[in-house]
Design a protein around this motif. Structure first.
Motif, PDB file in Angstrom:
ATOM      1  N   ILE A 139       0.830  -1.202   0.000  1.00  0.00           N
ATOM      2  CA  ILE A 139       0.000   0.000   0.000  1.00  0.00           C
ATOM      3  C   ILE A 139       0.870   1.259   0.000  1.00  0.00           C
ATOM      4  N   MET A 140       1.961   1.196   0.794  1.00  0.00           N
ATOM      5  CA  MET A 140       2.836   2.366   0.872  1.00  0.00           C
ATOM      6  C   MET A 140       3.462   2.655  -0.495  1.00  0.00           C
ATOM      7  N   ILE A 141       3.914   1.586  -1.168  1.00  0.00           N
ATOM      8  CA  ILE A 141       4.519   1.782  -2.486  1.00  0.00           C
ATOM      9  C   ILE A 141       3.476   2.352  -3.451  1.00  0.00           C
ATOM     10  N   GLY A 142       2.260   1.807  -3.393  1.00  0.00           N
ATOM     11  CA  GLY A 142       1.195   2.344  -4.234  1.00  0.00           C
ATOM     12  C   GLY A 142       0.924   3.807  -3.908  1.00  0.00           C
ATOM     13  N   PHE A 189       2.737   6.766  -5.475  1.00  0.00           N
ATOM     14  CA  PHE A 189       2.384   7.203  -6.823  1.00  0.00           C
ATOM     15  C   PHE A 189       1.045   7.921  -6.852  1.00  0.00           C
ATOM     16  N   ALA A 190       0.527   8.303  -5.670  1.00  0.00           N
ATOM     17  CA  ALA A 190      -0.806   8.904  -5.635  1.00  0.00           C
ATOM     18  C   ALA A 190      -0.702  10.406  -5.394  1.00  0.00           C
ATOM     19  N   ASP A 191      -1.612  11.140  -5.986  1.00  0.00           N
ATOM     20  CA  ASP A 191      -1.664  12.585  -5.765  1.00  0.00           C
ATOM     21  C   ASP A 191      -2.147  12.862  -4.342  1.00  0.00           C
ATOM     22  N   PRO A 192      -1.447  13.750  -3.599  1.00  0.00           N
ATOM     23  CA  PRO A 192      -1.816  13.979  -2.192  1.00  0.00           C
ATOM     24  C   PRO A 192      -3.273  14.404  -2.007  1.00  0.00           C
ATOM     25  N   GLN A 193      -3.842  15.148  -2.969  1.00  0.00           N
ATOM     26  CA  GLN A 193      -5.228  15.585  -2.806  1.00  0.00           C
ATOM     27  C   GLN A 193      -6.217  14.556  -3.359  1.00  0.00           C
ATOM     28  N   THR A 194      -6.022  14.220  -4.628  1.00  0.00           N
ATOM     29  CA  THR A 194      -7.050  13.419  -5.305  1.00  0.00           C
ATOM     30  C   THR A 194      -6.756  11.927  -5.268  1.00  0.00           C
ATOM     31  N   LEU A 195      -5.548  11.556  -4.887  1.00  0.00           N
ATOM     32  CA  LEU A 195      -5.120  10.162  -4.860  1.00  0.00           C
ATOM     33  C   LEU A 195      -5.086   9.515  -6.254  1.00  0.00           C
ATOM     34  N   SER A 196      -5.152  10.327  -7.327  1.00  0.00           N
ATOM     35  CA  SER A 196      -5.030   9.746  -8.663  1.00  0.00           C
ATOM     36  C   SER A 196      -3.552   9.494  -8.967  1.00  0.00           C
ATOM     37  N   PRO A 197      -3.276   8.516  -9.835  1.00  0.00           N
ATOM     38  CA  PRO A 197      -1.884   8.124 -10.072  1.00  0.00           C
ATOM     39  C   PRO A 197      -1.057   9.267 -10.651  1.00  0.00           C
ATOM     40  N   THR A 198       0.145   9.419 -10.154  1.00  0.00           N
ATOM     41  CA  THR A 198       1.021  10.490 -10.609  1.00  0.00           C
ATOM     42  C   THR A 198       2.459  10.199 -10.201  1.00  0.00           C
ATOM     43  N   LEU A 199       3.409  10.849 -10.906  1.00  0.00           N
ATOM     44  CA  LEU A 199       4.808  10.717 -10.518  1.00  0.00           C
ATOM     45  C   LEU A 199       5.277  11.983  -9.803  1.00  0.00           C
ATOM     46  N   ASP A 200       4.329  12.904  -9.529  1.00  0.00           N
ATOM     47  CA  ASP A 200       4.681  14.202  -8.972  1.00  0.00           C
ATOM     48  C   ASP A 200       5.471  14.109  -7.672  1.00  0.00           C
ATOM     49  N   PHE A 254       2.737  15.946  10.948  1.00  0.00           N
ATOM     50  CA  PHE A 254       2.463  17.379  10.898  1.00  0.00           C
ATOM     51  C   PHE A 254       1.805  17.771   9.583  1.00  0.00           C
ATOM     52  N   TYR A 255       2.373  17.323   8.461  1.00  0.00           N
ATOM     53  CA  TYR A 255       1.821  17.730   7.167  1.00  0.00           C
ATOM     54  C   TYR A 255       0.742  16.762   6.689  1.00  0.00           C
ATOM     55  N   ILE A 256       0.681  15.605   7.318  1.00  0.00           N
ATOM     56  CA  ILE A 256      -0.278  14.568   6.932  1.00  0.00           C
ATOM     57  C   ILE A 256      -0.281  14.380   5.423  1.00  0.00           C
ATOM     58  N   ASN A 257       0.928  14.309   4.856  1.00  0.00           N
ATOM     59  CA  ASN A 257       1.081  14.102   3.425  1.00  0.00           C
ATOM     60  C   ASN A 257       1.557  12.656   3.210  1.00  0.00           C
ATOM     61  N   TRP A 258       0.585  11.726   3.170  1.00  0.00           N
ATOM     62  CA  TRP A 258       0.948  10.301   3.043  1.00  0.00           C
ATOM     63  C   TRP A 258       1.795  10.014   1.821  1.00  0.00           C
ATOM     64  N   PRO A 259       1.380  10.488   0.637  1.00  0.00           N
ATOM     65  CA  PRO A 259       2.164  10.121  -0.552  1.00  0.00           C
ATOM     66  C   PRO A 259       3.623  10.570  -0.443  1.00  0.00           C
ATOM     67  N   PHE A 260       3.828  11.808   0.031  1.00  0.00           N
ATOM     68  CA  PHE A 260       5.211  12.276   0.087  1.00  0.00           C
ATOM     69  C   PHE A 260       5.986  11.546   1.179  1.00  0.00           C
ATOM     70  N   ALA A 261       5.321  11.234   2.296  1.00  0.00           N
ATOM     71  CA  ALA A 261       5.972  10.434   3.349  1.00  0.00           C
ATOM     72  C   ALA A 261       6.389   9.084   2.781  1.00  0.00           C
ATOM     73  N   SER A 262       5.517   8.499   1.934  1.00  0.00           N
ATOM     74  CA  SER A 262       5.831   7.207   1.334  1.00  0.00           C
ATOM     75  C   SER A 262       7.070   7.306   0.447  1.00  0.00           C
ATOM     76  N   VAL A 263       7.141   8.377  -0.352  1.00  0.00           N
ATOM     77  CA  VAL A 263       8.304   8.543  -1.225  1.00  0.00           C
ATOM     78  C   VAL A 263       9.576   8.633  -0.391  1.00  0.00           C
ATOM     79  N   MET A 264       9.522   9.400   0.683  1.00  0.00           N
ATOM     80  CA  MET A 264      10.710   9.533   1.537  1.00  0.00           C
ATOM     81  C   MET A 264      11.076   8.199   2.171  1.00  0.00           C
ATOM     82  N   ALA A 265      10.053   7.474   2.638  1.00  0.00           N
ATOM     83  CA  ALA A 265      10.317   6.165   3.242  1.00  0.00           C
ATOM     84  C   ALA A 265      10.960   5.241   2.222  1.00  0.00           C
ATOM     85  N   ILE A 266      10.447   5.316   0.968  1.00  0.00           N
ATOM     86  CA  ILE A 266      11.012   4.450  -0.073  1.00  0.00           C
ATOM     87  C   ILE A 266      12.452   4.852  -0.367  1.00  0.00           C
ATOM     88  N   SER A 267      12.735   6.164  -0.358  1.00  0.00           N
ATOM     89  CA  SER A 267      14.118   6.585  -0.619  1.00  0.00           C
ATOM     90  C   SER A 267      15.052   6.052   0.469  1.00  0.00           C
TER      91      SER A 267
END
Lengths: 360, 267, 299
Positions: free
Chosen positions: C43-46, C49-60, C256-269
């Motif tokens: 789920i974290m890896i998925g 790739f999700a947009d923080p607002q809309t959760l649609s797939p993205t590489l942003d 603090f930022y409750i930004n799951w997608p970006f937290a996931s990217v950092m965790a993956i890095s």
């Protein structure tokens, strides 16, 4: 007719396309001490494991007292086993170790106590019952392993190189003791070893195995005196194995040619197979053609002494018969013995009966 | 020359040992000092901070940690024992793959596991699960591979001849497991369980995501507090918690852990 | 030797039953890890790739990680800090490990206990100790001020220095253990042989012990690096806002930022950094095995 304790009927074992045991037939009468002797990798341990039930034969049948054991798991075979590394339970005392088999059979505590005491007495370890295996010496651990195996009174006792971890002196003492215990219990012993001296010293019968098959079986004396193959002659004791280039049968004896041109009178072969080798035991060759009793030896040959090694009680002499023909000779030495000098020419005497012809 | 080198060697050894022990000594000293600052000027001894420990403020998180660590140690002990037994002893087909799967959490940093778990819980709408239940699940995921590995090691060291010896003496499978296998691997299992208890009790990187106000573990309560103040009561909390861990290790050792490793016998 | 040729024991039917039972007994572990490890990781890896607002797939999210400057800086800070810790642990641990591997005196047990004692104390206690020592009004500044060596407190905490000191202390016991095992594996007769050939103590260390303990040095560096890179509490307390690493930045993103997608990217890095380091270690080890096996074959 003697009851058979163990029968192996055309037993074979294959591991991953490797044939480890090939079509073995063996019958062990009750109360016999049989040794399975062979170099490592000859299949003797696999054979033992099949009798114990740890390995299932690929084909053939194993019977104990006439009953097939193929479908019986090891824990219900009523067979004793002494392991090479003793395999004593380190978390149990000596008493608990010896009692284990009886406990598993559901024996009462009085019976257990008595039997454990008896078993420990027969291996001379009374008073060691409360100790732990790690507090005992190697020899004592070995005795505990033996007591543990005999305590439940198995029909057969298997011994897997039980003395190989002991030092030489202890090993020799234990041989005598094992033999005594065997006589005392009257139990059938199957003893697996690669040490031919051990097998010779204790067994009623020796089964020599080589490359998964039985090379020869017989009493220790038979095996030693009449080896049927080059392998047995070489593996049991020391032997001079000479290639035979020509044979002329002559009734009870045969004239054979070894090396290029050395002619010897040998015992006539038992069968009609072509003779390719002969075996001469080092101690059956005498230095000087006349024996102590004054009899003539059948063969007298001149040889040149090339090396003399003093082994204390005996001399090991390397004698050269012809350009590429050497004989190892073992002669007893005493105070009065004059050791032959290197380079000296000596006369050797060999009885025809001591030259065993071999087909393979 | 040789003398100089050997003096340098001993000096460096002493310096490193001083480096290792210094913070521990400082904390112990601070726990008896009236202020959080540790100076080499003489200070008055006080046991006040230890008295403060008995307030609910410290007792509650301690009990939570204790409860979680106990459940985690028991669960991962049982699961790890079963898993290692099946894989190593029964040699299941595909055991290599199964073992790498069971050990795979070890190669993921705890903080990453923490993010993944808290993300998963909020995705499936299980935020109510946060606090003790989530902490237990996460700590089991953390501890289970360690326990499995420790038990697997002692099973791999178990002399199969002992099993065969018991078998030829008439012991059936369950009897062999009870009388021979379990007593022999007991030290390995107990050290695994102790280890599971300690890593759960001391855990921060996973717990930090999963605690809930009012349902927090001791280490998390401590670090949250430490970000604001170096109150010497913290020193007392830490010293007491270390003493507690020592007691736990001592107890497990007493039941027959690590040093009771059975030597010799079946060499 | 004697038990080399043993296969499964008969009879077949019982085996099949135990096989069945084994899978049953194994299943709780497999299920627990599937639900609370494999699935969340997926789920974290998925999510990465999700947009923080809309959760649609993205590489942003990955794009942001590589371009916003702050994230990559945090990544590099983490790597540099971990490398420094690895070097410090190995350098400080070596003399202790050498002593533990070679000493036959009573002191060995004492040094062993001292070297490993911090492991029992837990990370918080040790970090708290360093806070007391390194703080602006802490032990060291206090002493230096008292002696008049400095006029104002040195900035010893909330920076790289403090984090490296704290982490070195946390990881040191593991480094010492791995170095000790490696040095114990070196035949002491090699050192005696070198001495008999005229080598001084220093030359023995330089030409015999150090080269032969390279595998231990490598494994100590690897352990130290991975432990440091994934540590959370020590950088959080000793680095704080002044020195952020990936672990603390991930925590911020989640809580603090409750930004799951970006937290996931950092965790993956962070995960990628760890896996790369471990992979390098495995490669090194297998190559070394091959080399030594080859050398043995030549003899």
């Amino acid at each position: 007719m003697n009851l058979l304790d163990i029968e192996l009927v055309s037993v074979s074992k294959t591991f991953a396309n490797m044939s480890v045991v090939k079509d073995i037939n063996l019958a062990v009468p009750q109360g016999e001490f049989v040794s399975i002797l062979g170099p490592s990798g000859c299949g003797k341990t696999t054979t033992l494991n099949m009798i114990a039930g740890f390995n299932a034969p690929s084909c053939g049948d194993i019977r104990v007292r006439g009953r097939s054991q193929i479908r019986v798991p090891p824990e219900r075979r009523n067979i004793g086993l002494v392991f090479q590394n003793y395999a004593l339970f380190p978390h149990m005392t000596v008493n608990e170790n010896v009692a284990f088999g009886l406990k598993m059979k559901g024996a009462g505590s009085n019976e257990i106590a008595l039997t454990v005491k008896d078993a420990l007495r027969s291996v001379h370890l009374e008073g060691y019952g409360e100790r732990y295996p790690r507090e005992l010496s190697g020899g004592q651990q070995q005795r505990v392993a033996l007591a543990r195996a005999i305590a439940p009174r198995p029909s057969v006792l298997l011994l897997d190189e039980p003395l190989s971890n002991l030092d030489l002196k202890l090993r020799e003492a234990m041989r005598i003791e094992l033999k005594e215990i065997h006589e005392q219990l009257g139990m059938t012993f199957v003893y697996v070893t690669h040490d031919q001296e051990e097998a010779m010293a204790m067994s009623d019968r020796i089964v020599v195995m080589s490359q998964g098959s039985i090379a020869q079986e017989g009493t220790p004396a038979q095996i030693y005196r009449d080896p049927k193959s080059r392998f047995v002659a070489d593996f049991i004791g020391k032997s001079n194995i000479l290639a035979v280039s020509d044979v002329k049968p002559n009734g009870k004896t045969a004239e054979i040619v070894v090396g290029n041109d050395v002619r010897l009178i040998a015992r006539a072969p038992d069968d009609d197979r072509p003779i390719r080798y002969c075996s001469i035991r080092p101690e059956s060759v005498s230095l000087g053609a006349v024996t102590a009793s004054g009899e003539d030896k059948s063969n007298r040959i001149n040889a040149v002494v090339r090396r003399v090694i003093n082994l204390g009680g005996s001399l090991e002499v390397l004698a050269q018969l012809s350009e590429e023909l050497h004989l190892h000779i073992l002669v007893r030495s005493s105070r009065s013995t004059v050791a032959p000098a290197v380079g000296e020419t000596v006369a050797l005497g060999i009885d025809a009966a001591d030259i065993q012809t071999l087909a393979e | 020359m040789t003398r100089v080198i050997s003096i340098l060697f001993w000096l460096s050894l002493a310096a490193v040992l001083a480096f290792i022990t210094l913070p521990l000594l400082v904390v112990v000293a601070a726990s008896f000092s009236p202020t959080a600052t540790v100076t080499f000027q003489p200070f008055e001894w006080t046991f006040r901070w230890y008295g403060d420990l008995l307030s609910n403020r410290w007792l509650d998180p301690f009990l939570t940690s204790l409860k979680i660590a106990t459940v985690v140690a028991a669960t991962s002990g049982v699961l790890g024992l079963l898993a290692a037994y099946c894989i190593v002893y029964e040699r299941l087909p595909g055991s290599d793959v199964l073992m790498s799967y069971l050990l795979s959490p070890l190669s993921v940093p705890q903080i990453v596991k923490g993010v993944a778990i808290v993300l998963f819980l909020s995705m499936i709408g299980f935020q109510g699960f946060l606090g003790t239940p989530a902490l237990i699940a996460a700590h089991v995921v953390l501890a289970l591979p360690f326990v499995t590995r420790m038990v697997a090691t002692s099973l791999a060291n178990f002399d199969a001849n002992l099993d065969r010896a018991a078998q030829i003496l008439g012991a059936g499978k369950l009897q062999r497991i009870r009388h021979v296998l379990l007593p022999m691997i007991k030290p390995g299992v107990l050290s695994g369980v102790t280890f599971a208890f300690i890593i759960s009790f001391n855990n921060i990187p996973l717990s930090v995501f999963l605690v809930r106000p009012g349902d927090s573990t001791l280490p998390i309560t401590v670090i949250n507090y430490l970000e604001y103040s170096l109150d010497p009561v913290m020193a007392a909390v830490n010293v007491a918690s270390m003493a507690f861990i020592l007691v736990v290790i001592f107890l497990f050792e007493k039941i027959g852990g690590f040093s009771a490793q059975i030597h010799g016998g079946s060499k | 030797m004697s038990s080399l040729a043993l296969d499964s024991s008969p009879p077949r039917t019982r085996r099949r039953f135990t096989g069945w039972f084994s899978y049953l007994a194994l299943s709780p572990s497999l299920v627990v890890l599937a639900i609370f490890f494999a699935l969340p990781m997926g789920i974290m890896i998925g999510m990465s790739f999700a947009d923080p607002q809309t959760l649609s797939p993205t590489l942003d999210n990955y794009h942001r990680f590589l371009t916003d400057g702050l994230s990559l800086a945090g990544f590099c800070r983490t790597a540099i800090m971990s490398l420094l810790v690895a070097v410090c642990v190995t350098a400080l641990g070596y003399p202790v490990a050498y002593f533990l591997a070679r000493s036959r005196t009573r002191w060995r047990a004492v040094v062993f206990a001292l070297a490993l004692s911090p492991e029992l104390a837990g990370v918080v206690l040790r970090t708290y100790g360093w806070l007391i020592i390194l703080e602006d009004r802490g032990f060291i500044n206090d002493v230096l001020l008292y002696l008049g060596l400095i006029a104002s407190p040195l900035p010893l905490s909330k920076n790289l220095f403090a984090v490296v000191v704290g982490l070195t202390h946390v990881v040191l016991p593991f480094g010492i253990l791995s170095l000790m095992t490696s040095i114990q594996g070196i035949d002491p007769n090699l050192e005696r042989a070198a001495q008999m050939l005229g080598a001084s103590r220093l030359s023995v260390i330089r030409f015999i012990v150090l080269p032969l303990s390279v595998p231990g040095i490598v494994s100590s560096m690897l352990i130290a690096f991975t432990m440091a890179a994934s540590a959370y509490a020590t950088p959080a307390l000793l680095g704080g806002a002044g020195f952020k690493v990936l672990a603390t930045m991930i925590y911020e993103q989640v809580l603090f930022y409750i930004n799951w997608p970006f937290a996931s990217v950092m965790a993956i890095s962070l995960l990628v950094m760890m896996l790369a380091i471990s992979f390098a270690g495995v490669r090194y080890e297998s190559r070394r095995r091959l080399r030594t096996a080859g050398a043995k074959g030549d003899n």
